[in-house]
Write a protein that holds these residues in place. Structure first.
Motif, PDB file in Angstrom:
ATOM      1  N   SER A 288      -7.293 -70.311  62.064  1.00 39.61           N
ATOM      2  CA  SER A 288      -7.996 -71.489  62.567  1.00 39.61           C
ATOM      3  C   SER A 288      -7.084 -72.712  62.514  1.00 39.61           C
ATOM      4  N   ASP A 289      -7.650 -73.890  62.676  1.00 41.24           N
ATOM      5  CA  ASP A 289      -7.027 -75.230  62.592  1.00 41.24           C
ATOM      6  C   ASP A 289      -6.933 -75.922  63.947  1.00 41.24           C
ATOM      7  N   HIS A 290      -6.812 -75.193  65.047  1.00 41.44           N
ATOM      8  CA  HIS A 290      -6.798 -75.859  66.357  1.00 41.44           C
ATOM      9  C   HIS A 290      -8.190 -76.418  66.657  1.00 41.44           C
ATOM     10  N   VAL A 291      -8.237 -77.479  67.456  1.00 39.32           N
ATOM     11  CA  VAL A 291      -9.507 -78.111  67.792  1.00 39.32           C
ATOM     12  C   VAL A 291      -9.783 -78.025  69.295  1.00 39.32           C
ATOM     13  N   SER A 292      -9.052 -77.170  69.981  1.00 42.00           N
ATOM     14  CA  SER A 292      -9.310 -76.921  71.394  1.00 42.00           C
ATOM     15  C   SER A 292      -8.788 -75.524  71.729  1.00 42.00           C
ATOM     16  N   ALA A 293      -8.971 -75.097  72.958  1.00 41.53           N
ATOM     17  CA  ALA A 293      -8.602 -73.734  73.353  1.00 41.53           C
ATOM     18  C   ALA A 293      -7.120 -73.475  73.105  1.00 41.53           C
ATOM     19  N   VAL A 294      -6.806 -72.292  72.573  1.00 40.52           N
ATOM     20  CA  VAL A 294      -5.422 -71.886  72.340  1.00 40.52           C
ATOM     21  C   VAL A 294      -4.931 -71.173  73.594  1.00 40.52           C
ATOM     22  N   ILE A 295      -3.817 -71.652  74.146  1.00 36.82           N
ATOM     23  CA  ILE A 295      -3.354 -71.178  75.446  1.00 36.82           C
ATOM     24  C   ILE A 295      -2.311 -70.079  75.325  1.00 36.82           C
ATOM     25  N   ASP A 296      -1.384 -70.194  74.381  1.00 31.02           N
ATOM     26  CA  ASP A 296      -0.277 -69.239  74.313  1.00 31.02           C
ATOM     27  C   ASP A 296       0.080 -68.963  72.859  1.00 31.02           C
ATOM     28  N   VAL A 297       0.694 -67.795  72.635  1.00 28.49           N
ATOM     29  CA  VAL A 297       1.123 -67.397  71.294  1.00 28.49           C
ATOM     30  C   VAL A 297       2.396 -66.569  71.430  1.00 28.49           C
ATOM     31  N   ASP A 298       3.317 -66.727  70.463  1.00 33.11           N
ATOM     32  CA  ASP A 298       4.564 -65.960  70.480  1.00 33.11           C
ATOM     33  C   ASP A 298       5.031 -65.752  69.050  1.00 33.11           C
ATOM     34  N   VAL A 405      -1.724 -86.167  61.621  1.00 34.34           N
ATOM     35  CA  VAL A 405      -2.145 -85.573  62.884  1.00 34.34           C
ATOM     36  C   VAL A 405      -2.643 -86.676  63.809  1.00 34.34           C
ATOM     37  N   PRO A 406      -2.638 -86.440  65.115  1.00 36.72           N
ATOM     38  CA  PRO A 406      -3.164 -87.448  66.049  1.00 36.72           C
ATOM     39  C   PRO A 406      -4.635 -87.762  65.768  1.00 36.72           C
ATOM     40  N   LYS A 407      -5.039 -88.947  66.156  1.00 34.78           N
ATOM     41  CA  LYS A 407      -6.395 -89.403  65.854  1.00 34.78           C
ATOM     42  C   LYS A 407      -7.448 -88.506  66.481  1.00 34.78           C
ATOM     43  N   HIS A 408      -7.222 -88.068  67.733  1.00 31.25           N
ATOM     44  CA  HIS A 408      -8.225 -87.235  68.386  1.00 31.25           C
ATOM     45  C   HIS A 408      -8.351 -85.875  67.700  1.00 31.25           C
ATOM     46  N   VAL A 409      -7.251 -85.373  67.140  1.00 36.42           N
ATOM     47  CA  VAL A 409      -7.310 -84.106  66.403  1.00 36.42           C
ATOM     48  C   VAL A 409      -8.047 -84.302  65.083  1.00 36.42           C
ATOM     49  N   TYR A 410      -7.761 -85.420  64.421  1.00 36.90           N
ATOM     50  CA  TYR A 410      -8.416 -85.709  63.132  1.00 36.90           C
ATOM     51  C   TYR A 410      -9.930 -85.833  63.309  1.00 36.90           C
ATOM     52  N   ASN A 411     -10.354 -86.571  64.331  1.00 38.06           N
ATOM     53  CA  ASN A 411     -11.794 -86.754  64.563  1.00 38.06           C
ATOM     54  C   ASN A 411     -12.469 -85.446  64.977  1.00 38.06           C
ATOM     55  N   ALA A 412     -11.804 -84.688  65.846  1.00 36.74           N
ATOM     56  CA  ALA A 412     -12.381 -83.420  66.280  1.00 36.74           C
ATOM     57  C   ALA A 412     -12.492 -82.433  65.127  1.00 36.74           C
ATOM     58  N   ARG A 413     -11.497 -82.434  64.251  1.00 33.27           N
ATOM     59  CA  ARG A 413     -11.544 -81.538  63.090  1.00 33.27           C
ATOM     60  C   ARG A 413     -12.716 -81.880  62.184  1.00 33.27           C
ATOM     61  N   ASN A 414     -12.936 -83.175  61.936  1.00 37.43           N
ATOM     62  CA  ASN A 414     -14.069 -83.587  61.107  1.00 37.43           C
ATOM     63  C   ASN A 414     -15.399 -83.220  61.764  1.00 37.43           C
ATOM     64  N   GLU A 415     -15.461 -83.367  63.087  1.00 36.94           N
ATOM     65  CA  GLU A 415     -16.692 -83.029  63.793  1.00 36.94           C
ATOM     66  C   GLU A 415     -16.977 -81.527  63.710  1.00 36.94           C
ATOM     67  N   LEU A 416     -15.945 -80.706  63.877  1.00 35.09           N
ATOM     68  CA  LEU A 416     -16.128 -79.260  63.769  1.00 35.09           C
ATOM     69  C   LEU A 416     -16.535 -78.862  62.355  1.00 35.09           C
TER      70      LEU A 416
END
Length: 453
Positions: A288-298, A405-416
């Protein structure tokens, strides 16, 4: 040294000092200090090592400067990245306008640019068996490009083009055979010299997003379907092997290069799932930890870590056995991530995003680039061991895990997090209420039965 005399039977003790034990060979050599490792003689050893570990983890965060530079030159958003084991400093990139570029990452310059497809370049794959690069695009073409010249000059025109019956979204070459696997409306297997697929796999899926050959069990391949499924195929069989359906769609899949049965998928529900193909009933780990769709992995070449690119404008690095990321990379100008790749020398990470830039990051943020002297290497190893020894101490753990972390990530993480807590509280209340209602209902039933009797 003891000296014995046969006549007098006298024992004499003599101090012996060997100059080799304490003299330096050269003026630049370090002084050799004798040390007794008896723990009884060093009662303050643990506090001293803790202080050194604290200083080491602080310095690690001070020197954590992961961003190296960017490769600018595309005229549209990035859609895919490709690597070649024959040239570790080369990087292929495909854009949404059909442009294919070959970069020399070490010199940060373009070696070659070619208009590969009409529309998106959907996937890039390098085949060691034929020393060729393969690309697929929205124009329903599979193109083969030679990639043997040291200056990349043989990338000017494709050496072979195959017209397919439908749009393709992914391609993966077999490790040791002249066979390609493509995905789109179905999973097709191709030979280099044939214009028609040698085998087609279908399992009631509208389309497939990503496909990858296993690098250890070479005949196994996996694909992500639009019906939220992950499908396993064996090229020796005539039908697909297994299928597992998740709650949301997976965007990308990657096999662990060192463990034959392990693969990881990037999902739309903000998580990554690591599966063992021998048991698909439940994932081995949920990252976990992402706050939006994960697009790619390697995966990294060592198989111990992997990198993920998400629509939340961040790149995260995960330990393959840990649920949470060990690091997060972001910049103010970086927009939605579309692709990510781990370099084959295990030192760098590449990310492509919507604003037409490829960014180069260090795989370990505090690693020093350039020449590292032997004494410095030893000091870094000692510091790493000290941090590992005391990593569970609260102060060191807090410093090591802290990230801006960016503000939008911080707020989204708290909301989740608030949503998860509310869901758990609601579930607990429902269960508690049900348990309380059971004895009351049973007593009412007993009273009614007794009255009727």
């Amino acid at each position: 040294m003891d000296i014995f005399s046969d006549d007098s039977k006298m024992k004499v003790k003599v101090l012996v000092r060997n100059p080799d034990d304490y003299l330096r060979e050269t003026k630049r050599d370090i002084h050799k200090l004798p040390r007794n490792y008896d723990p009884a003689l060093h009662p303050l050893e643990a506090p001293r090592e803790y202080t050194r570990a604290l200083n080491a983890v602080k310095l690690e965060r001070v020197f954590a400067l992961p961003f190296i530079g960017c490769l600018d030159g595309h005229r549209d958003g990035l859609s895919c990245l490709g690597k070649t084991p024959d040239h570790l400093s080369w990087l292929y990139s495909g854009a949404c306008d059909g442009e294919l570029k070959l970069w020399d990452v070490a010199k940060r310059r373009v070696l070659c640019t070619v208009q590969a497809h009409d529309g998106f370049v959907r996937a890039i794959a390098y085949s060691q068996e034929s020393s060729s690069l393969y690309t697929v695009g929205d124009d329903k073409l599979i193109k083969q490009w030679k990639s043997e010249a040291e200056d990349g000059s043989d990338l000017k025109a494709p050496v072979n083009t195959i017209l397919t019956g439908g749009m393709l979204t992914g391609i993966s070459p077999h490790r040791s055979k002249p066979i390609l696997a493509t995905c789109g409306e179905a999973c097709n297997l191709w030979e280099h010299t044939r214009a028609q697929p040698i085998k087609t796999f279908q399992w009631g899926v509208d389309s497939l997003q990503s496909i990858k050959f296993n690098q250890v069990e070479e005949n196994i391949l996996a694909a992500c379907g639009s019906d939220r499924s992950i499908i396993l195929y064996d090229m020796r069989e005539s039908v697909p092997l297994r299928k597992v359906v998740l709650k949301m769609r997976s965007n990308s899949i990657c096999w662990n290069p060192m463990e034959a049965f392990i693969f990881t998928v990037a999902n739309e529900d903000y998580n990554l799932y690591t599966f063992d193909m021998r048991n698909l009933n439940s994932p081995l780990n949920v990252h976990s930890d992402h706050v939006s769709a994960v697009i790619d992995v390697d995966y990294s070449p060592t198989g111990k870590e992997f990198v993920s690119a998400s629509y939340d404008k961040t790149v995260r690095i995960y330990d393959a056995r840990q649920a949470h990321s060990r690091d997060i990379y972001h910049t103010k100008r970086m927009q939605r991530l579309t692709c990510a790749a781990w370099s084959l020398d295990d030192r760098f990470i590449f990310s492509g995003s919507d604003e037409m830039n490829i960014r180069i990051w260090k795989a370990r943020a505090a690693e020093k680039l350039g020449v590292v002297k032997p004494r410095e290497k030893t000091a870094l190893r000692v510091n790493a061991k000290l941090i590992e020894k005391f990593e569970h101490h609260p102060h060191i753990k807090k410093i090591q895990r802290h990230r801006h972390v960016p503000k939008h990530v911080y707020n989204a993480r708290n909301e989740l997090r608030s949503g998860r807590i509310a869901a758990r509280r609601k579930e607990f209340n429902v269960r508690t209420h049900t348990k309380r209602q059971k004895p009351i209902i049973s007593e009412k039933v007993k009273a009614i039965v007794s009255e009727q009797q």
